[in-house]
Design an enzyme around this catalytic site. Structure first.
Site, PDB file in Angstrom:
ATOM      1  N   LEU A   1       0.684  -1.208  -0.237  1.00  0.00           N
ATOM      2  CA  LEU A   1      -0.016   0.120   0.054  1.00  0.00           C
ATOM      3  C   LEU A   1       0.995   1.150  -0.003  1.00  0.00           C
ATOM      4  O   LEU A   1       1.828   1.186   0.564  1.00  0.00           O
ATOM      5  CB  LEU A   1      -1.018   0.140   1.435  1.00  0.00           C
ATOM      6  CG  LEU A   1      -1.780  -1.012   1.319  1.00  0.00           C
ATOM      7  CD1 LEU A   1      -2.667  -1.158   2.584  1.00  0.00           C
ATOM      8  CD2 LEU A   1      -2.764  -1.389   0.109  1.00  0.00           C
ATOM      9  N   ASP A   2       0.282   2.217  -0.690  1.00  0.00           N
ATOM     10  CA  ASP A   2       1.034   3.645  -0.407  1.00  0.00           C
ATOM     11  C   ASP A   2       1.292   4.019   0.997  1.00  0.00           C
ATOM     12  O   ASP A   2       0.579   3.686   1.894  1.00  0.00           O
ATOM     13  CB  ASP A   2       0.257   4.715  -1.226  1.00  0.00           C
ATOM     14  CG  ASP A   2       0.184   4.511  -2.628  1.00  0.00           C
ATOM     15  OD1 ASP A   2       1.084   3.581  -3.384  1.00  0.00           O
ATOM     16  OD2 ASP A   2      -0.674   4.874  -3.355  1.00  0.00           O
ATOM     17  N   ARG A   3       2.106   4.853   1.027  1.00  0.00           N
ATOM     18  CA  ARG A   3       2.471   5.361   2.561  1.00  0.00           C
ATOM     19  C   ARG A   3       1.423   5.801   3.024  1.00  0.00           C
ATOM     20  O   ARG A   3       1.274   5.502   4.187  1.00  0.00           O
ATOM     21  CB  ARG A   3       3.534   6.572   2.209  1.00  0.00           C
ATOM     22  CG  ARG A   3       4.203   7.029   3.690  1.00  0.00           C
ATOM     23  CD  ARG A   3       4.685   8.452   3.295  1.00  0.00           C
ATOM     24  NE  ARG A   3       3.756   9.457   2.740  1.00  0.00           N
ATOM     25  CZ  ARG A   3       4.231  10.258   1.804  1.00  0.00           C
ATOM     26  NH1 ARG A   3       5.270  10.367   1.403  1.00  0.00           N
ATOM     27  NH2 ARG A   3       3.184  11.029   1.123  1.00  0.00           N
TER      28      ARG A   3
ATOM     29  N   THR B   1      -1.830   5.335   2.420  1.00  0.00           N
ATOM     30  CA  THR B   1      -2.870   4.564   2.264  1.00  0.00           C
ATOM     31  C   THR B   1      -2.930   3.413   3.498  1.00  0.00           C
ATOM     32  O   THR B   1      -1.972   2.714   3.633  1.00  0.00           O
ATOM     33  CB  THR B   1      -3.061   3.755   0.841  1.00  0.00           C
ATOM     34  OG1 THR B   1      -3.040   4.506  -0.188  1.00  0.00           O
ATOM     35  CG2 THR B   1      -4.287   2.796   0.939  1.00  0.00           C
TER      36      THR B   1
END
Length: 363
Positions: A136-138, A140
């Site tokens: 997951l993105d930082r 998210t």
């Protein structure tokens, strides 16, 4: 200055021209040639770029550079101190463990925290083969799966690659109020020459981009959950209302009211491209709140947001070892709870509500 005839020629030869004048003439000619060469190179670059596909979404705004740098520094500090407790575990068996990743934490720190949690439970280092199955993105939050062996990791990665994992996200957006309730959007996806991920025409899929990468296709289905805090009524099958479908071939035309408002959507990415949901929300004119990289508002109703509001709500897949169906869902963050109190409890839950999906799959 004396003029001497040139032997064997009809034109005269100037004799006695000073050396500085010759040097000046040489430099002028060289400079003229250099400008011509530079202009030719620029023209070549323009022609070369003209042969590449044109991105259909805008580049990151200037403000995003400083905001993203500050967020990265903050996340690095938080990630260095990050740890997990048993309350953060959503699912675990002898092959897998799933945890609820918070916003503003890097996935690598989640992996380290899982290792520390398992080591503390067992009193020794017995899990050297831990692997992140989904990243997951930082900023998210939500379901993050870690496998406990190389073989299981390979099987689960293949399930993600083959699009056999059903993913559900919740996003809080601020933008033009959509007239649609259900939407499927298909487009191209790739990095522009500036290094930013952009939306491209679907017909450009497979074409090369500067730097050697190529455009790939991506598809996301969206469902509007609420608008300005009020639940959006789902159309009944008898109503005849169909799902709106967009195949991206040109610049975005926002299909919604001009007035900006708060829109909560549920997204189902059918491919796994980097920043896919964020890009498609931007293209549809409903960028995610706090997502300054993709035109999301940085400040809204007097509050500054430290990250984008996107949450990995659930993952459903066939267990890589037992073959049993597994559905794992994470508690909704507070920013989502306030707008989704009237939605279906079997699919959504706040941190204080039980999740039927999770209760049915925990071992």
């Amino acid at each position: 200055m004396t003029i001497m005839p040139l032997v064997g020629a009809r034109c005269p030869l100037l004799v006695g021209i000073s050396k500085p004048l010759l040097q000046f003439s040489s430099m002028a000619a060289e400079a003229h040639g250099s400008r011509n060469s530079s202009e030719i190179q620029s023209e070549d670059v323009r022609r070369s770029l003209a042969n590449y596909p044109v991105p259909l979404s805008p580049p990151p705004p200037l403000i995003s550079k400083d905001v993203e740098l500050n967020r990265a520094l903050t996340a690095s500090s938080k990630s260095a101190l990050f740890s997990l407790s048993r309350e953060d575990v959503l699912f675990e068996d002898e092959w897998l463990i799933a945890v609820n990743k918070p916003q503003g934490i890097y996935c690598e720190s989640v992996l380290s925290a899982v290792r520390n949690l398992l080591d503390a439970d067992r009193g020794d280092q017995t899990n050297p083969e831990l692997h992140l199955s989904n990243r997951l993105d930082r900023d998210t939050s939500g379901v993050t799966i870690v496998t406990k062996s190389h073989k299981v990791a390979a099987k689960l990665v293949k399930a993600f690659t083959d699009h056999n994992v059903k993913k559900t996200y919740i996003a809080f957006c601020v933008g033009a109020l959509p007239k649609w309730t259900n939407m499927v959007i298909k487009s191209g996806h790739g990095r522009s020459r500036h290094g930013a991920w952009r939306v491209y025409a679907l017909s450009d899929a497979g074409r090369a981009l500067p730097g050697g990468s190529c455009i790939r296709d991506m598809e996301t289905s969206f469902e509007v959950v609420s608008v300005n805090g009020r639940e959006r009524t789902r159309p009944s099958p008898a109503s005849g209302e169909s799902v709106e479908r967009i195949v991206v071939e040109g610049s975005a035309e926002v299909a919604g009211e001009v007035e900006n408002g708060e829109v909560v959507v549920r997204a189902h990415p059918r491919s796994g491209r980097t920043h896919q949901i964020r890009l498609h929300c931007q293209y549809l004119g409903i960028p995610i709140r706090g997502d300054v990289k993709y035109d999301g508002v940085y400040k809204w109703n007097g509050k500054i947001y430290d990250g984008h509001e996107l949450h990995a709500e659930s993952l459903s897949f066939e267990h890589p070892v037992t073959g049993r169906p597994v559905s794992i869902c994470a508690p909704l963050p507070l920013w989502a709870c306030a707008d989704i109190l009237n939605c279906e409890r079997e699919n959504l839950r706040c941190s204080t509500l039980p999740c039927l999906l999770c209760l049915n799959t925990k071992m």
